[in-house]
Scaffold this motif. Structure first.
Motif, short mmCIF file in Angstrom:
data_model
loop_
_atom_site.label_atom_id
_atom_site.label_comp_id
_atom_site.label_asym_id
_atom_site.label_seq_id
_atom_site.Cartn_x
_atom_site.Cartn_y
_atom_site.Cartn_z
N ALA A 279 -2.78 -5.89 44.93
CA ALA A 279 -3.06 -6.32 43.56
C ALA A 279 -3.94 -5.29 42.84
N PHE A 280 -4.93 -4.77 43.56
CA PHE A 280 -5.82 -3.75 42.99
C PHE A 280 -5.05 -2.47 42.69
N GLY A 281 -4.20 -2.06 43.62
CA GLY A 281 -3.51 -0.78 43.49
C GLY A 281 -2.45 -0.76 42.41
N ILE A 282 -1.67 -1.86 42.26
CA ILE A 282 -0.59 -1.86 41.28
C ILE A 282 -1.13 -1.71 39.86
N ILE A 283 -2.34 -2.24 39.62
CA ILE A 283 -2.96 -2.10 38.30
C ILE A 283 -3.17 -0.63 37.97
N TRP A 284 -3.68 0.13 38.94
CA TRP A 284 -3.98 1.54 38.68
C TRP A 284 -2.72 2.39 38.57
N VAL A 285 -1.69 2.03 39.31
CA VAL A 285 -0.41 2.75 39.17
C VAL A 285 0.13 2.61 37.74
N LEU A 286 0.11 1.37 37.22
CA LEU A 286 0.62 1.13 35.88
C LEU A 286 -0.31 1.71 34.81
N ALA A 287 -1.62 1.73 35.10
CA ALA A 287 -2.56 2.35 34.16
C ALA A 287 -2.26 3.84 34.00
N LEU A 288 -1.97 4.50 35.10
CA LEU A 288 -1.61 5.93 35.02
C LEU A 288 -0.34 6.13 34.21
N LEU A 289 0.62 5.21 34.37
CA LEU A 289 1.85 5.31 33.59
C LEU A 289 1.56 5.15 32.10
N LEU A 290 0.68 4.21 31.74
CA LEU A 290 0.31 4.03 30.33
C LEU A 290 -0.42 5.24 29.78
N ILE A 291 -1.22 5.90 30.61
CA ILE A 291 -1.93 7.09 30.17
C ILE A 291 -0.95 8.22 29.88
N LEU B 131 3.06 -4.53 33.26
CA LEU B 131 3.03 -3.33 32.44
C LEU B 131 2.86 -3.68 30.96
N VAL B 132 3.63 -4.65 30.48
CA VAL B 132 3.58 -5.00 29.06
C VAL B 132 2.27 -5.71 28.72
N LEU B 133 1.77 -6.55 29.63
CA LEU B 133 0.48 -7.21 29.38
C LEU B 133 -0.65 -6.18 29.27
N MET B 134 -0.65 -5.22 30.17
CA MET B 134 -1.68 -4.18 30.10
C MET B 134 -1.53 -3.35 28.84
N TYR B 135 -0.31 -3.05 28.47
CA TYR B 135 -0.07 -2.30 27.23
C TYR B 135 -0.61 -3.06 26.03
N GLY B 136 -0.24 -4.36 25.93
CA GLY B 136 -0.69 -5.16 24.81
C GLY B 136 -2.21 -5.27 24.75
N LEU B 137 -2.84 -5.47 25.90
CA LEU B 137 -4.30 -5.60 25.95
C LEU B 137 -4.98 -4.33 25.47
N THR B 138 -4.49 -3.17 25.90
CA THR B 138 -5.12 -1.92 25.49
C THR B 138 -4.99 -1.70 23.99
N ARG B 139 -3.86 -2.09 23.40
CA ARG B 139 -3.68 -1.89 21.96
C ARG B 139 -4.53 -2.85 21.14
N ILE B 140 -4.70 -4.07 21.62
CA ILE B 140 -5.57 -5.01 20.91
C ILE B 140 -7.02 -4.53 20.95
N LEU B 141 -7.47 -4.11 22.12
CA LEU B 141 -8.84 -3.59 22.24
C LEU B 141 -9.03 -2.32 21.43
N TYR B 142 -8.00 -1.49 21.35
CA TYR B 142 -8.06 -0.27 20.55
C TYR B 142 -8.29 -0.63 19.08
N ALA B 143 -7.55 -1.64 18.59
CA ALA B 143 -7.73 -2.09 17.21
C ALA B 143 -9.13 -2.63 16.98
N MET B 144 -9.64 -3.41 17.93
CA MET B 144 -10.98 -3.98 17.80
C MET B 144 -12.05 -2.90 17.84
N SER B 145 -11.82 -1.87 18.64
CA SER B 145 -12.77 -0.76 18.72
C SER B 145 -12.80 0.03 17.41
N ARG B 146 -11.62 0.26 16.83
CA ARG B 146 -11.56 0.98 15.55
C ARG B 146 -12.25 0.20 14.43
#
Length: 468
Positions: A156-168, A322-337
């Motif tokens: 569970a820990f590892g799959i998160i980081w694999v997909l994070a690298l893909l999003l990067i 993958l899509v949940l992590m993508y959506g979360l990063t974009r929402i946080l990006y908007a909130m940060s801006r």
């Protein structure tokens, strides 16, 4: 102070996000399908039938699909007219003001963050089971959380980081991987449908409504078709992630409504078809098992069914995650801006044009939760968070029609305000059918978010720097 709490953000007609515009309507539709079709189709259908709805689980899916459909039409209007990668957070900022927007953003963090951690846990369970089928056994120290006697749930820990690298690496590359894996899991579903259609026994559909429409039990739990609709609604959560891709869509005004409506329509048809076939193959009373689809196939003689289902689930959960992590990063990006969380996270990688800092932050938090904590029933809170965001988006459509009647709307809901009003009623009703404990956890989460807003976000909002 009251005026400050409800100050609205003007609609920005110019794209200032800096994100790379590369997603087509087809990519957006598959993002929605990739997120919506996961464990729900292989697990939730059987459990809902056995414990809540009986064969009428088909009706539960129809009700949940209709409620989601009203919300999807509302999302489509706001996505085409307001835009931005913040989804319900961004729409609320324009329609209701900063405090409500923050609360919606906080709820979305629960929906996407806890949802992603729960999906990672589910994926890890199937992954460990699949390895065991090939006589490969992970030690318990590396496959269980500390409270369960292990050190870390490493898969569970590892799959998160694999997909994070893909999003990067980039959103286009992420979308291409999503498209390939969606094709794999849809192929698995097609095989199941082809087999199940030849083994239907209509007697299994009797009685059709053994639990009735709705009943609240003395312990606070609920049963019936409407309670089943509230549970299977989890199968639809995530299609709204399409709206978080507004800043990376090639033609958001046209492509976002297509992606939202097409993905929801397709998923609803698939869920109705699979749930109907499943309860026709096996009597609903036998489906309260961890893998009801595999159980049904094995019962009619397809002993290789566990491999088929494992393939579908593993593929399905990867795209959901993958899509949940993508959506979360974009929402946080908007909130940060907008300054509601630290602007440190709004910097993009100049080469990839991806929010690397946000992606790494999300990966660190989600992988820690998934790797070190068993979520259990906490994941059920995702449903109420999703329904709350749907209700607010529907209200937002009606509010903006009044406040900004001349706003350019490339996509408009027909029969306004009927569609968004039906969305508020249907999604609000599904919220009332959820167990009491789910409501308690949700209220605690919202209160924590309000505290954070008054401690940090209100003082650092970018609107503070604008002349009053």
């Amino acid at each position: 102070m009251f005026a400050q709490l409800f100050r609205t953000k003007p609609i920005d007609t110019e794209d200032r996000s800096g994100l790379k515009k590369c997603l087509s309507a087809f990519d957006l539709a598959l993002l929605g399908i990739g997120c919506a079709i996961g464990t729900g189709i292989f697990v939730l259908t059987g459990i809902a039938a056995a414990t809540l709805s009986g064969p009428a689980v088909v009706v539960s899916f129809i009700f949940a699909g209709i409620a989601s459909g009203f919300a999807a039409l509302s999302y489509a209007e706001l996505a085409a007219s307001v835009g931005g990668s913040g989804s319900a957070y961004g729409y609320s900022y324009v329609a209701f003001g900063e405090l409500i927007a923050w609360i919606m953003g906080w709820i979305l963090l629960l929906e996407y963050g806890v949802g992603a951690a729960a999906v990672a846990n589910g994926w890890a369970g199937y992954f460990i089971g699949t390895l065991a089928n090939f006589n490969i056994h992970l030690p318990e120290l590396l496959s269980k959380a500390p409270i369960q006697g292990g050190i870390i749930n490493l898969p569970a820990f590892g799959i998160i980081w694999v997909l994070a690298l893909l999003l990067i690496i980039g959103v286009k590359q992420s979308a291409q991987v999503n498209n390939i894996i969606v094709a794999i899991k849809l192929s698995t579903i097609v095989i199941f449908v082809a087999i199940a259609a030849l083994h239907i026994q209509t007697d299994n559909w009797q009685p059709f409504m053994p639990f009735g429409w709705f009943e609240k039990l003395p312990d606070g739990h609920t049963t019936g078709i409407l309670a089943g609709a509230s549970l299977v609604f989890f199968a639809y959560f995530g299609f709204d992630a399409v709206s978080t891709a507004a800043d990376e869509a090639k033609n958001p005004q046209r492509d976002l409504p297509i992606g939202l409506i097409a993905s929801l329509t397709f998923c609803t048809i698939v869920y109705i078809l699979v749930s109907g076939l499943l309860t026709g193959m096996v009597h609903y009373t036998e489906l309260n098992v961890s893998s009801p689809v595999a159980y049904a196939l094995s019962k009619i003689g397809f002993t290789w069914s566990s491999t088929l289902v494992a393939t579908g689930v593993l593929a399905g959960l990867i795209t959901v995650l993958l899509v949940l992590m993508y959506g979360l990063t974009r929402i946080l990006y908007a909130m940060s801006r907008d300054g509601l969380i630290s602007p440190f996270f709004s910097k993009l990688n100049p080469a990839r044009r991806t929010p690397v800092r946000i992606i790494l932050l999300c990966a660190l938090i989600i992988s820690s939760i998934a790797g070190f904590f068993p979520l259990g029933e906490l994941a059920e809170t995702v449903n109420i968070g999703t329904l709350a965001s749907f209700v607010m988006v529907c209200i937002g459509v009606m509010v903006l029609r009044i406040r900004q009647p001349n706003l350019k709307r490339p996509f408009k809901n027909p029969w306004n305000p009927l569609i968004p009003l039906l969305g508020v009623i249907s999604c609000g009703a599904l919220m009332t059918f959820l167990p009491n404990e789910t409501w308690h956890r949700f209220i605690i989460w919202v209160l924590l978010g309000i505290v954070f807003y008054f401690v940090y976000s209100r003082h650092h909002s970018i609107l503070n720097k604008q002349p009053r």
